[in-house]
Scaffold this motif. Structure first.
Motif, PDB file in Angstrom:
ATOM      1  N   VAL A 231       0.890  -1.124   0.049  1.00 52.77           N
ATOM      2  CA  VAL A 231       0.274  -0.118   0.026  1.00 52.77           C
ATOM      3  C   VAL A 231       0.953   1.355  -0.038  1.00 52.77           C
ATOM      4  O   VAL A 231       1.548   1.288   0.978  1.00 52.77           O
ATOM      5  CB  VAL A 231      -0.837   0.069   1.309  1.00 52.77           C
ATOM      6  CG1 VAL A 231      -1.683   1.265   1.259  1.00 52.77           C
ATOM      7  CG2 VAL A 231      -1.964  -1.179   1.055  1.00 52.77           C
ATOM      8  N   LYS A 232       0.618   2.019  -1.057  1.00 51.54           N
ATOM      9  CA  LYS A 232       1.392   3.317  -1.246  1.00 51.54           C
ATOM     10  C   LYS A 232       1.007   4.364  -0.229  1.00 51.54           C
ATOM     11  O   LYS A 232       1.853   5.105   0.613  1.00 51.54           O
ATOM     12  CB  LYS A 232       1.428   3.806  -2.454  1.00 51.54           C
ATOM     13  CG  LYS A 232       2.132   4.962  -2.585  1.00 51.54           C
ATOM     14  CD  LYS A 232       2.190   5.583  -4.286  1.00 51.54           C
ATOM     15  CE  LYS A 232       3.012   6.886  -4.440  1.00 51.54           C
ATOM     16  NZ  LYS A 232       2.973   7.171  -5.909  1.00 51.54           N
ATOM     17  N   HIS A 233      -0.398   4.509   0.015  1.00 51.29           N
ATOM     18  CA  HIS A 233      -1.033   5.522   1.045  1.00 51.29           C
ATOM     19  C   HIS A 233      -2.659   5.189   0.942  1.00 51.29           C
ATOM     20  O   HIS A 233      -2.982   4.432   0.097  1.00 51.29           O
ATOM     21  CB  HIS A 233      -0.952   6.906   0.379  1.00 51.29           C
ATOM     22  CG  HIS A 233      -1.383   7.236  -0.952  1.00 51.29           C
ATOM     23  ND1 HIS A 233      -0.653   7.212  -1.947  1.00 51.29           N
ATOM     24  CD2 HIS A 233      -2.690   7.633  -1.455  1.00 51.29           C
ATOM     25  CE1 HIS A 233      -1.368   7.615  -3.123  1.00 51.29           C
ATOM     26  NE2 HIS A 233      -2.642   7.920  -2.938  1.00 51.29           N
ATOM     27  N   LEU A 235      -6.403   6.443   0.951  1.00 47.52           N
ATOM     28  CA  LEU A 235      -7.376   7.416   0.411  1.00 47.52           C
ATOM     29  C   LEU A 235      -8.367   7.739   1.536  1.00 47.52           C
ATOM     30  O   LEU A 235      -8.955   7.028   2.095  1.00 47.52           O
ATOM     31  CB  LEU A 235      -8.105   6.747  -0.636  1.00 47.52           C
ATOM     32  CG  LEU A 235      -7.283   6.039  -1.992  1.00 47.52           C
ATOM     33  CD1 LEU A 235      -8.157   5.546  -2.904  1.00 47.52           C
ATOM     34  CD2 LEU A 235      -6.209   7.214  -2.410  1.00 47.52           C
ATOM     35  N   ALA A 245      -4.312   2.834  -2.121  1.00 47.26           N
ATOM     36  CA  ALA A 245      -3.512   3.022  -3.487  1.00 47.26           C
ATOM     37  C   ALA A 245      -2.329   2.309  -3.160  1.00 47.26           C
ATOM     38  O   ALA A 245      -1.499   2.392  -2.199  1.00 47.26           O
ATOM     39  CB  ALA A 245      -3.259   4.553  -3.671  1.00 47.26           C
ATOM     40  N   ARG A 247       1.325   0.381  -4.590  1.00 53.52           N
ATOM     41  CA  ARG A 247       2.554   0.863  -5.278  1.00 53.52           C
ATOM     42  C   ARG A 247       2.352   0.384  -6.826  1.00 53.52           C
ATOM     43  O   ARG A 247       2.796   1.435  -7.742  1.00 53.52           O
ATOM     44  CB  ARG A 247       3.697   0.241  -4.893  1.00 53.52           C
ATOM     45  CG  ARG A 247       4.203   0.694  -3.387  1.00 53.52           C
ATOM     46  CD  ARG A 247       4.884   1.965  -3.572  1.00 53.52           C
ATOM     47  NE  ARG A 247       4.914   2.884  -2.076  1.00 53.52           N
ATOM     48  CZ  ARG A 247       6.307   2.859  -1.659  1.00 53.52           C
ATOM     49  NH1 ARG A 247       7.037   1.802  -2.114  1.00 53.52           N
ATOM     50  NH2 ARG A 247       6.667   3.213  -0.546  1.00 53.52           N
ATOM     51  N   GLY A 249      -0.022   1.187  -8.802  1.00 56.58           N
ATOM     52  CA  GLY A 249      -0.986   1.990  -9.321  1.00 56.58           C
ATOM     53  C   GLY A 249      -2.190   1.707  -9.236  1.00 56.58           C
ATOM     54  O   GLY A 249      -3.224   2.372  -9.432  1.00 56.58           O
ATOM     55  N   ASP A 250      -2.635   0.514  -8.691  1.00 58.78           N
ATOM     56  CA  ASP A 250      -4.077   0.153  -8.536  1.00 58.78           C
ATOM     57  C   ASP A 250      -4.669   0.933  -7.272  1.00 58.78           C
ATOM     58  O   ASP A 250      -4.147   1.342  -6.346  1.00 58.78           O
ATOM     59  CB  ASP A 250      -4.010  -1.396  -8.284  1.00 58.78           C
ATOM     60  CG  ASP A 250      -4.014  -2.261  -9.565  1.00 58.78           C
ATOM     61  OD1 ASP A 250      -3.764  -1.786 -10.513  1.00 58.78           O
ATOM     62  OD2 ASP A 250      -3.462  -3.473  -9.420  1.00 58.78           O
ATOM     63  N   ILE A 251      -5.833   1.145  -7.448  1.00 62.29           N
ATOM     64  CA  ILE A 251      -6.649   1.730  -6.326  1.00 62.29           C
ATOM     65  C   ILE A 251      -7.835   0.654  -5.997  1.00 62.29           C
ATOM     66  O   ILE A 251      -8.616  -0.169  -6.916  1.00 62.29           O
ATOM     67  CB  ILE A 251      -7.559   3.062  -6.779  1.00 62.29           C
ATOM     68  CG1 ILE A 251      -6.501   4.014  -7.391  1.00 62.29           C
ATOM     69  CG2 ILE A 251      -8.337   3.545  -5.753  1.00 62.29           C
ATOM     70  CD1 ILE A 251      -5.669   4.529  -6.266  1.00 62.29           C
TER      71      ILE A 251
END
Length: 434
Positions: A231-233, A235, A245, A247, A249-251
């Motif tokens: 997990v990048k961050h 939402l 989001a 890493r 690029g998937d949401i």
């Protein structure tokens, strides 16, 4: 309907996923690593499969045992259950100590074990029994284990050979800095009776104890399990979590997210958001401590009875005969917490461990092979200050929850603490939506 997203497939994340799936929720489980299990997993190392550390459970781990029952995992298939037995090897003049829990009911099983202990004179056994009884009183919240042992007049030899090694093993924190109230909770639960004090030593690779059965259960209930997904961050919209989001690029949209990763990864994800930045700063103040496991592969004919022994003259603190797990001749040596061993490279550490074992078992000679596994962030330091930092499952962001062994469970960073935190988290989610 969006699934509940769980970040982290360690024992807390797996436990939360199983609990929520059983309640009928759709679950998406995300794990950065290529395997599940977190800090209690099976790993490939030097061409072989090892546990990333020699883990030990207790009969008192009621939530862990209940989870395995739900998954249809019989205890006897994955654990060797042994009565509480402490065989402590000490190079000091007063020598070794051997305590084996008795068969009397309740806490009398411990009294029987102390009175029958080998290596100490009968008058000293009575002094130890009276001293152990004084530990029934809860310590002050700010006390360290060392201060508590001093205040309750524990005999010096009992401190060195029993309480201090058990504190370091249970809390991964030396007695001089460890939280007395956490150690008291461990002793209170673990020594309540013979069944709860029993040692449950995994007889299978850790992956087969919980991660693999949990994943099979989750897939049967339609859960989405993704490895290699970091997990990048988070939402966030209007004070509520709205998804994660990756890493890649998937949401992944979600109105309920559980952060079941380690405390420092959790802090990274919490920091950018005004509602949780203070919580992130608090969690970041938890100090990480390591656990090192040295695996030594001797001739398969070598056996050690009992299968677990304590060593008081380092570097190894506890050694386990892995023969009970189908690895004859393999000895696992454990080193908890900080210490001079951290300055040794693997070769020097292995040499020191072999010399230490040769003092006890000179006939063993040198192992045929050896490996070292270092978990640098195995646990948080269970100090009195840490108890004020450990969070509850709910956060200030609506729909965002926490699970993990570092939460405020009253226990140190154990597998049972991870599972209990997941139970508490799932229960809180259910209560919030009722």
């Amino acid at each position: 309907m969006n699934p509940i997203v769980i970040v982290g497939a360690g024992w807390a994340g797996l436990s939360a996923a199983v609990e929520l799936s059983a309640q009928g929720h759709a679950v998406s489980l995300l794990e950065t690593a290529t395997v599940s299990g977190g800090r209690a997993r099976s790993v490939r190392h030097a061409g072989r499969t090892f546990d990333n550390g020699q883990h030990l459970l207790l009969g008192a781990y009621r939530e862990t045992r209940a989870l395995l029952d739900r998954l249809g995992v019989p205890e006897e298939d994955v654990f060797a259950r042994m009565p509480l037995e402490l065989l402590m090897h000490d190079d000091a003049p007063n020598g070794h100590l051997h305590i084996r829990a008795g068969r009397l009911p309740g806490r009398l099983h411990l009294a029987q074990g102390l009175l029958g202990a080998a290596g100490i004179a009968l008058p000293e056994r009575w002094r130890w029994l009276r001293a152990a009884h004084r530990l029934r009183r809860p310590p002050p919240a700010t006390s360290t284990v060392s201060a508590w042992l001093e205040a309750t007049a524990q005999p010096p030899r009992m401190r060195r050979q029993v309480w201090e090694p058990l504190c370091l093993a249970a809390l991964n924190t030396p007695a001089r800095t460890a939280a007395a109230n956490v150690f008291h909770r461990v002793l209170d639960e673990a020594l309540a009776n013979r069944r709860q004090s029993a040692l449950l030593i995994p007889s299978r690779a850790l992956g087969r104890v919980l991660p693999e059965p949990a994943q099979a259960y989750l897939r049967a209930h339609g859960a989405d399990i993704r490895h290699g997904s970091r997990v990048k961050h988070l939402l966030v919209q209007g004070g509520s979590v709205s998804g994660v989001a990756l890493r890649s690029g998937d949401i992944i949209p979600a109105t309920t997210v559980i952060l079941a990763c380690g405390p420092w990864e959790t802090a990274r994800l919490l920091t950018p958001h005004a509602e949780t930045s203070a919580l992130a700063a608090r969690i970041s103040r938890l100090q990480a401590l390591p656990i090192v496991t040295v695996y030594l592969d001797y001739d398969p004919e070598i056996q050690m009875q009992p299968a677990m022994r304590g060593l008081l003259d380092g570097p190894l603190q506890w050694v386990f005969d892995r023969g009970f797990g189908g690895e004859p001749g393999v000895i696992a040596g454990v080193i908890s917490g900080p210490g001079p061993h951290r300055a040794l490279d693997n070769a020097a550490l292995i040499d020191a461990a072999v010399r230490q074992l040769n003092r006890l078992f000179p006939e063993w000679g040198r192992p045929r092979a050896s490996w070292v596994i270092r978990e640098q962030r195995a646990t948080f330091a269970a100090t009195p200050d840490a108890e004020t930092l450990r969070p509850a499952p709910e956060t200030a962001l609506k729909g965002l929850w926490l699970a993990g062994d570092y939460l405020s469970t009253g226990l140190p960073a154990t597998l049972e603490s991870a599972v209990r935190s997941a139970r508490d988290c799932a229960g809180s989610i259910a209560a919030s939506s009722a």
